[in-house]
Design a protein around this motif. Structure first.
Motif, PDB file in Angstrom:
ATOM      1  N   THR A  68      -0.064 -23.536   4.070  1.00 55.21           N
ATOM      2  CA  THR A  68       1.397 -23.402   4.054  1.00 55.21           C
ATOM      3  C   THR A  68       1.838 -22.147   4.801  1.00 55.21           C
ATOM      4  O   THR A  68       2.856 -22.160   5.510  1.00 55.21           O
ATOM      5  N   ARG A  69       1.089 -21.068   4.676  1.00 57.69           N
ATOM      6  CA  ARG A  69       1.502 -19.851   5.374  1.00 57.69           C
ATOM      7  C   ARG A  69       1.318 -19.998   6.878  1.00 57.69           C
ATOM      8  O   ARG A  69       2.123 -19.512   7.667  1.00 57.69           O
ATOM      9  N   LEU A  70       0.229 -20.685   7.286  1.00 58.32           N
ATOM     10  CA  LEU A  70       0.050 -20.904   8.714  1.00 58.32           C
ATOM     11  C   LEU A  70       1.110 -21.870   9.231  1.00 58.32           C
ATOM     12  O   LEU A  70       1.506 -21.798  10.396  1.00 58.32           O
ATOM     13  N   MET A 121      14.338 -18.157   7.555  1.00 60.07           N
ATOM     14  CA  MET A 121      13.014 -18.027   8.171  1.00 60.07           C
ATOM     15  C   MET A 121      11.997 -18.634   7.252  1.00 60.07           C
ATOM     16  O   MET A 121      11.686 -18.097   6.226  1.00 60.07           O
ATOM     17  N   GLY A 122      11.520 -19.795   7.637  1.00 59.42           N
ATOM     18  CA  GLY A 122      10.461 -20.423   6.855  1.00 59.42           C
ATOM     19  C   GLY A 122      10.902 -20.923   5.512  1.00 59.42           C
ATOM     20  O   GLY A 122      10.064 -21.301   4.717  1.00 59.42           O
ATOM     21  N   SER A 123      12.208 -20.933   5.232  1.00 57.70           N
ATOM     22  CA  SER A 123      12.599 -21.274   3.868  1.00 57.70           C
ATOM     23  C   SER A 123      12.434 -22.754   3.606  1.00 57.70           C
ATOM     24  O   SER A 123      12.169 -23.150   2.490  1.00 57.70           O
ATOM     25  N   ARG A 124      12.550 -23.589   4.627  1.00 55.61           N
ATOM     26  CA  ARG A 124      12.389 -25.023   4.376  1.00 55.61           C
ATOM     27  C   ARG A 124      11.044 -25.511   4.889  1.00 55.61           C
ATOM     28  O   ARG A 124      10.765 -26.681   4.870  1.00 55.61           O
ATOM     29  N   GLN A 147      -3.203 -21.015   2.395  1.00 52.16           N
ATOM     30  CA  GLN A 147      -3.396 -20.621   3.787  1.00 52.16           C
ATOM     31  C   GLN A 147      -2.700 -21.609   4.711  1.00 52.16           C
ATOM     32  O   GLN A 147      -2.090 -21.222   5.707  1.00 52.16           O
ATOM     33  N   SER A 168       4.181 -21.856   8.164  1.00 52.90           N
ATOM     34  CA  SER A 168       5.327 -20.954   8.379  1.00 52.90           C
ATOM     35  C   SER A 168       5.227 -20.293   9.732  1.00 52.90           C
ATOM     36  O   SER A 168       6.200 -20.192  10.474  1.00 52.90           O
ATOM     37  N   ARG A 169       4.030 -19.831  10.055  1.00 60.97           N
ATOM     38  CA  ARG A 169       3.815 -19.167  11.344  1.00 60.97           C
ATOM     39  C   ARG A 169       4.058 -20.152  12.482  1.00 60.97           C
ATOM     40  O   ARG A 169       4.691 -19.830  13.475  1.00 60.97           O
ATOM     41  N   LEU A 208      -6.555 -14.286   4.943  1.00 60.92           N
ATOM     42  CA  LEU A 208      -6.247 -13.903   3.573  1.00 60.92           C
ATOM     43  C   LEU A 208      -5.672 -15.090   2.810  1.00 60.92           C
ATOM     44  O   LEU A 208      -5.044 -15.966   3.376  1.00 60.92           O
ATOM     45  N   HIS A 209      -5.870 -15.064   1.464  1.00 61.66           N
ATOM     46  CA  HIS A 209      -5.400 -16.199   0.660  1.00 61.66           C
ATOM     47  C   HIS A 209      -3.932 -16.038   0.297  1.00 61.66           C
ATOM     48  O   HIS A 209      -3.502 -14.940   0.031  1.00 61.66           O
ATOM     49  N   SER A 262       7.849 -25.379   4.003  1.00 62.47           N
ATOM     50  CA  SER A 262       6.855 -26.106   3.227  1.00 62.47           C
ATOM     51  C   SER A 262       7.346 -27.483   2.836  1.00 62.47           C
ATOM     52  O   SER A 262       6.550 -28.373   2.606  1.00 62.47           O
TER      53      SER A 262
END
Lengths: 446, 154
Positions: B29-31, B1-4, B27, B33-34, B153-154, B6
């Protein structure tokens, strides 16, 4: 050439003898030689050291903030009424109480975008995000190079897990399953008696213990005085098929499920020879009355083992408990709730059935560090006077969620595959329209 | 899950999005992932079905219109840049941005652009038929900056 094969055969023999003596026999009889404990201590120390190194390296980059809060956004916790009133406060209040402003859409659009960025439900169907990396390739989420030592440990970890632990665990699992089939079939030949019953229990527990060693599972059982008794139903939260191995390490249960073909089918037919389980044909599962009747019959027979049911109906990722289906709570038997919580640091136990098949899931489990989990037996619960099944199910669910430190959600686990029911959307629309039309006490607002 | 996740997003793209939307590196990179977790077809774009799979959005009375806001005219797929561009409307207006001499084009999360987003929720056929001046006058008294912002959130 022949010498080579002779050598390989000899090595294999030594390998098998070692496994049988050092792991299988202690597992069968329930004592431990301390090998797994040593491995776990080393592992815990290594992971702690890795966490510290990563934190030190990240301290300058202010990434500590990210680890403290796992969410993407911070939500305002206002209800629809409160937020809409705030939006409308700049206008004079009309006498009838109902109102519509163009700015009402602000509330809905913000809630909509919030749910697109981070919602309560879809995240439960994928693996949990770790706060700190646990040196597995699969959980490597945007972690950059930290230090040479860490990379070396990571590389060593890969070698240990894939070349040493995985073959060992696969061998153990195969032995465990084969022994289960042979053992239960053998016990099945005996006539019904107390000896048969005792033997059947012993064979079951023994094989599950071998399987648990096959996953390097460390299980902590709490409150064992509340263990499920005969004639009751044991309910637990569901994370993966391994839950069964975890629970059956400490007692015997009757399973409920669909009849499968292939390997699972062989297992099912063997198990049912030694003690009664409840297997349904696919067509029978649709008939709710038949299902309830068969479960009732099993429960009312006080000599039969407690039934093990997972009321969520599907695998959830062990951060929350989703809606319990009311079927098992309508039977009127004593419910023994059990909470299972895995420690994600050592390996992710969640089975994402849309992403991984059963075989690749098991391989992933066997190449993780280990499987650490806590099992809490909760005190028995009964359906109270005048309480309906849905309310009872929610009560049990809250107890399990509270004990296991999981989030208690009202959403249905079936949303993994199905769309949300229209009735929920209509509820929201009704709520808003009552704010637009105003509180109509004559009840004509429908 | 989301490991590749980024590694599929190149640094140049992150920089472009940063300049255009004002989100920080982490933010974005996390978005991302989403974004990939919503993308069940794994083809780098989201379709309307991907959005409708979110239960909280499906029960939102304005759910369909919000989903439409992500898709440009006549298209059925939205890529990550388009996704971020729409989300950027909801970034809070920082104090230091209010006073800075802004670049030639207005930032996506300005008051006007937030109002434009809300406006487009009403303008279903996207032909600007509603008189914009009147609408903006009505909404002037409302606390647009706060009500149309989400704390990322950061």
């Amino acid at each position: 050439m022949e010498d080579f094969w002779a050598g390989v055969l000899w090595a294999l023999r030594i390998w098998l003898y070692l496994i049988i003596s050092l792991i299988m026999i202690p597992a069968m009889f329930g004592f431990s030689l301390g090998i797994s404990e040593t491995y776990m201590t080393i592992l815990v120390k290594t992971l702690e050291w890795a966490t510290l190194s990563i934190q030190k390296a990240n301290a300058e980059e202010e990434k500590v903030n990210a680890s403290a809060s796992n969410g993407l956004i911070q939500r305002e916790g206002g209800s629809m009424e409160k937020e809409l009133e705030e939006l409308r406060r700049s206008r004079p209040k009309p006498p009838e109480g109902g109102d519509f402003t163009l700015s009402d859409c602000f509330y809905f659009s913000r809630r909509g975008i919030e749910s697109i960025v981070d919602d309560e439900v879809t995240q439960r169907f994928t693996s949990e995000e770790l706060v700190s990396w646990n040196l597995l390739t699969r959980t490597n989420n945007d972690f950059q190079y930290i230090s040479l030592k860490l990379t070396l440990v990571y590389g060593l970890g890969i070698f240990v897990r894939y070349c040493i632990l995985a073959p060992l665990r696969i061998t153990l699992a195969c032995i465990g399953l084969t022994w289960l089939v042979i053992g239960t079939s053998a016990v099945g030949f005996l006539p019904n008696s107390r000896v048969k019953f005792w033997l059947s229990e012993w064979v079951h527990v023994m094989c599950y213990r071998i399987c648990a060693r096959g996953l390097s599972a460390t299980i902590h059982y709490h409150n064992r005085e509340n263990k499920p008794k005969k004639g009751g139903i044991c309910v637990a939260n569901h994370t993966s098929p391994i839950d069964i191995v975890i629970l059956c390490n400490d007692g015997c249960y009757a399973m409920v499920g669909q009849v499968h073909g292939g390997l699972m089918g062989i297992l099912q037919r063997a198990m049912v020879r030694s003690c009664p389980h409840v297997w349904f044909e696919r067509s029978e599962m649709k008939d709710r009355h038949l299902v309830t009747k068969r479960l009732k019959d099993h429960v009312n027979d006080k000599t039969k083992l407690p039934i093990l049911i997972f009321p969520e109906g599907t695998c959830i990722n062990n951060t929350s408990v989703m809606m319990f289906k009311k079927g098992s709570f309508e039977i009127g038997a004593t419910i023994y709730p059990v909470a299972i919580k895995y420690d994600p640091k050592f390996g992710d136990a969640f089975w994402n059935s849309s992403k991984y098949s059963m075989v690749s899931y098991l391989l992933r489990m066997m190449t993780s560090w280990a499987l650490v989990c806590n099992v809490w037996y909760l005190p028995a619960m009964h359906q109270q006077e005048g309480e309906d099944a849905v309310h009872f199910a929610n009560r049990v669910k809250s107890a399990i969620a509270h004990q296991g430190g999981l989030i208690d959600l009202q959403w249905d686990g079936g949303l993994k595959r199905a769309k949300v029911k229209d009735t929920f959307k209509e509820q929201q629309q009704k709520k808003y329209s009552s704010m637009v039309v105003g509180d109509d006490s004559s009840g004509n607002s429908d | 899950m989301g490991s590749r996740a980024s590694t599929l997003l190149r640094e140049e793209e992150i920089e472009e999005i940063k300049k255009e939307t004002g989100f920080s590196h982490s933010q974005i990179t996390r978005l991302y992932s989403r974004f990939t977790s919503l993308d069940k077809g794994e083809n780098g774009t989201l379709s309307r079905e991907d959005f409708q799979r979110i239960p909280e959005l499906a029960i939102n009375p304005l759910g369909d219109r919000i989903i439409n806001a992500f898709f440009p005219e006549g298209e059925d797929q939205v890529n990550f840049k388009g996704f971020m561009r729409t989300l950027a409307h909801f970034r809070p207006i920082e104090d230091n941005e209010k006073n800075k001499n802004l670049p030639a084009s207005e930032p996506l999360n300005s008051r006007t652009n937030k109002l434009l987003f809300a406006f487009r929720l009403y303008d279903l056929d996207r032909d600007n038929k509603i008189s914009r001046d009147e609408l903006l006058q009505v909404l002037e008294k409302v606390d647009v900056e706060q009500k149309m912002s989400i704390r990322f959130l950061h």
